[in-house]
Design a protein around this motif. Structure first.
Motif, PDB file in Angstrom:
ATOM      1  N   ARG A  51       0.839  -1.193   0.000  1.00  0.00           N
ATOM      2  CA  ARG A  51       0.000   0.000   0.000  1.00  0.00           C
ATOM      3  C   ARG A  51       0.876   1.246   0.000  1.00  0.00           C
ATOM      4  O   ARG A  51       1.962   1.264   0.568  1.00  0.00           O
ATOM      5  CB  ARG A  51      -0.943   0.029   1.215  1.00  0.00           C
ATOM      6  N   ARG A 129      -0.587   3.871  -7.732  1.00  0.00           N
ATOM      7  CA  ARG A 129      -1.884   4.277  -7.172  1.00  0.00           C
ATOM      8  C   ARG A 129      -1.622   4.827  -5.788  1.00  0.00           C
ATOM      9  O   ARG A 129      -0.501   4.734  -5.265  1.00  0.00           O
ATOM     10  CB  ARG A 129      -2.845   3.077  -7.081  1.00  0.00           C
ATOM     11  N   ASP A 131      -3.155   4.586  -1.957  1.00  0.00           N
ATOM     12  CA  ASP A 131      -4.107   3.937  -1.055  1.00  0.00           C
ATOM     13  C   ASP A 131      -4.567   4.865   0.062  1.00  0.00           C
ATOM     14  O   ASP A 131      -5.659   4.689   0.599  1.00  0.00           O
ATOM     15  CB  ASP A 131      -3.469   2.680  -0.448  1.00  0.00           C
ATOM     16  N   ARG A 176      -7.807   4.521  -8.185  1.00  0.00           N
ATOM     17  CA  ARG A 176      -7.197   3.307  -8.732  1.00  0.00           C
ATOM     18  C   ARG A 176      -6.877   2.278  -7.649  1.00  0.00           C
ATOM     19  O   ARG A 176      -6.576   1.124  -7.961  1.00  0.00           O
ATOM     20  CB  ARG A 176      -5.921   3.662  -9.511  1.00  0.00           C
ATOM     21  N   GLU A 178      -7.682  -0.137  -4.241  1.00  0.00           N
ATOM     22  CA  GLU A 178      -8.793  -1.031  -3.924  1.00  0.00           C
ATOM     23  C   GLU A 178      -9.715  -0.455  -2.860  1.00  0.00           C
ATOM     24  O   GLU A 178     -10.939  -0.569  -2.959  1.00  0.00           O
ATOM     25  CB  GLU A 178      -8.235  -2.384  -3.447  1.00  0.00           C
ATOM     26  N   ALA A 179      -9.161   0.121  -1.823  1.00  0.00           N
ATOM     27  CA  ALA A 179      -9.970   0.671  -0.727  1.00  0.00           C
ATOM     28  C   ALA A 179      -9.320   1.959  -0.229  1.00  0.00           C
ATOM     29  O   ALA A 179      -8.800   2.022   0.884  1.00  0.00           O
ATOM     30  CB  ALA A 179     -10.105  -0.335   0.401  1.00  0.00           C
TER      31      ALA A 179
END
Length: 338
Positions: A51, A129, A131, A176, A178-179
């Motif tokens: 992450r 991305r 996070d 982009r 996930e969470a």
């Protein structure tokens, strides 16, 4: 204490104590969903390997402690701040305690919207991305009114507007992930803050304490409105607010001897960082939640659910401030799923 500090100190202390007394008398429902378990701390953080986080103002205080804890949990952390020298010193210090920590520095001046846009443009080269975005950096009660590179009052620009613009610019990278989460730091000062829509920049009459309270209330309004818009637009962003209570950071360093002396009553920055770390990593942290210390007056203690001031729950004011902020910053959030 310098003579011109005295009125600011008195107003700040009286307003803060009054607001905290009111908050202390306000009932809170125990055990609400998303409340931290007693004694929550860094060992309770889920593994963060794979992450990526960006922490503004990560060279000292709450930002530094947050960066260190995230790196220790395996995250890749970008420390964004004005001084490259201080950034490199912070990274070296963290690596002394966390060998192999994945850290990098990126230059960012939140008082210059061109710097905000420049960081957002080059960050995809460093991370695929994002996070987590921790909107942490801030300035506190400069005795003289200053302005940003774009002409806005310094506390409004750095504490709030720069972070508003940064979040908008980084939204594609966040979406982009996930969470993804955006954690925006407010303050106990938000309790006595008010949004002065008639003079947001305090150009007519500067009051350092009132301007600081406004900026931190604006941060809280933004965090809650971002969650509402994320849900309505399907952005997939979990927006959460936090505050560190009374913690020893560099924010008090520029004030007079009286204010600096009070630092001995404050909790360590590592303890003050826990609400931010909970908001950034705990699976049960609620979107639209607000976390801070759970001790007396929320000044210190373990992580708990923080009281949301009535002014921060005003959805109409939040939407009005959002529209004004887009116009002032030139940043644009999507109105619907792209």
């Amino acid at each position: 204490m310098r003579a011109h500090d005295a009125p600011i100190v008195r107003r700040s202390c009286l307003a803060g104590l009054g607001a905290m007394t009111v908050a202390a008398c306000t009932a809170r429902a125990p055990g609400a969903a998303g409340d931290p378990r007693p004694g929550w701390g860094p060992p309770d953080m889920p593994p963060q390997a794979g992450r990526g986080f960006l922490v503004t103002g990560g060279t000292s205080g709450i930002g530094y402690e947050s960066s260190k804890a995230l790196a220790a949990a395996g995250a890749e952390v970008v420390i964004a701040a004005r001084s490259r020298e201080r950034g490199e010193e912070a990274i070296a210090a963290i690596r002394q305690e966390v060998p192999g920590a994945r850290l990098r520095f990126e230059k960012l001046d939140l008082a210059d919207l061109a710097s905000v846009r420049a960081l957002a443009a080059r960050l995809p080269e460093a991370l695929p991305r994002l996070d987590g975005l921790l909107n942490n950096a801030g300035v506190m009660e400069p005795p003289e009114r200053g302005t940003s590179a774009d002409g806005y009052e310094t506390q409004f620009a750095v504490n709030y507007l720069g972070h508003f613009a940064l979040t908008a610019e980084l939204l594609p990278m966040l979406r982009r992930a996930e969470a993804p989460r955006v954690v925006t730091l407010s303050s106990i000062a938000a309790r006595y803050g008010a949004i002065n829509f008639e003079d947001l920049q305090f150009a007519q009459r500067y009051d350092a304490s009132a301007a600081y309270g406004q900026s931190k209330l604006a941060c809280l309004l933004f965090a809650l409105e971002l969650q509402r818009r994320s849900e309505a637009g399907g952005w997939g962003i979990r927006s959460i607010a936090s505050h560190p209570g009374l913690s020893r950071t560099n924010l008090q360093a520029g004030h007079g001897p009286f204010r600096r002396a009070l630092r001995v009553l404050f909790q360590p920055a590592a303890q003050g960082a826990l609400p931010t770390l909970y908001a950034a990593t705990a699976p049960e942290a609620r979107g639209g939640g607000y976390y801070g210390p759970n001790g007396f007056l929320e000044a210190r203690g373990a992580v708990g659910a923080a009281e949301v001031p009535a002014a921060a729950a005003d959805g109409g004011a939040a939407a009005r401030l959002w529209t004004i902020s887009e116009a002032l910053s030139g940043a644009r959030f999507p109105s619907a799923i792209g």
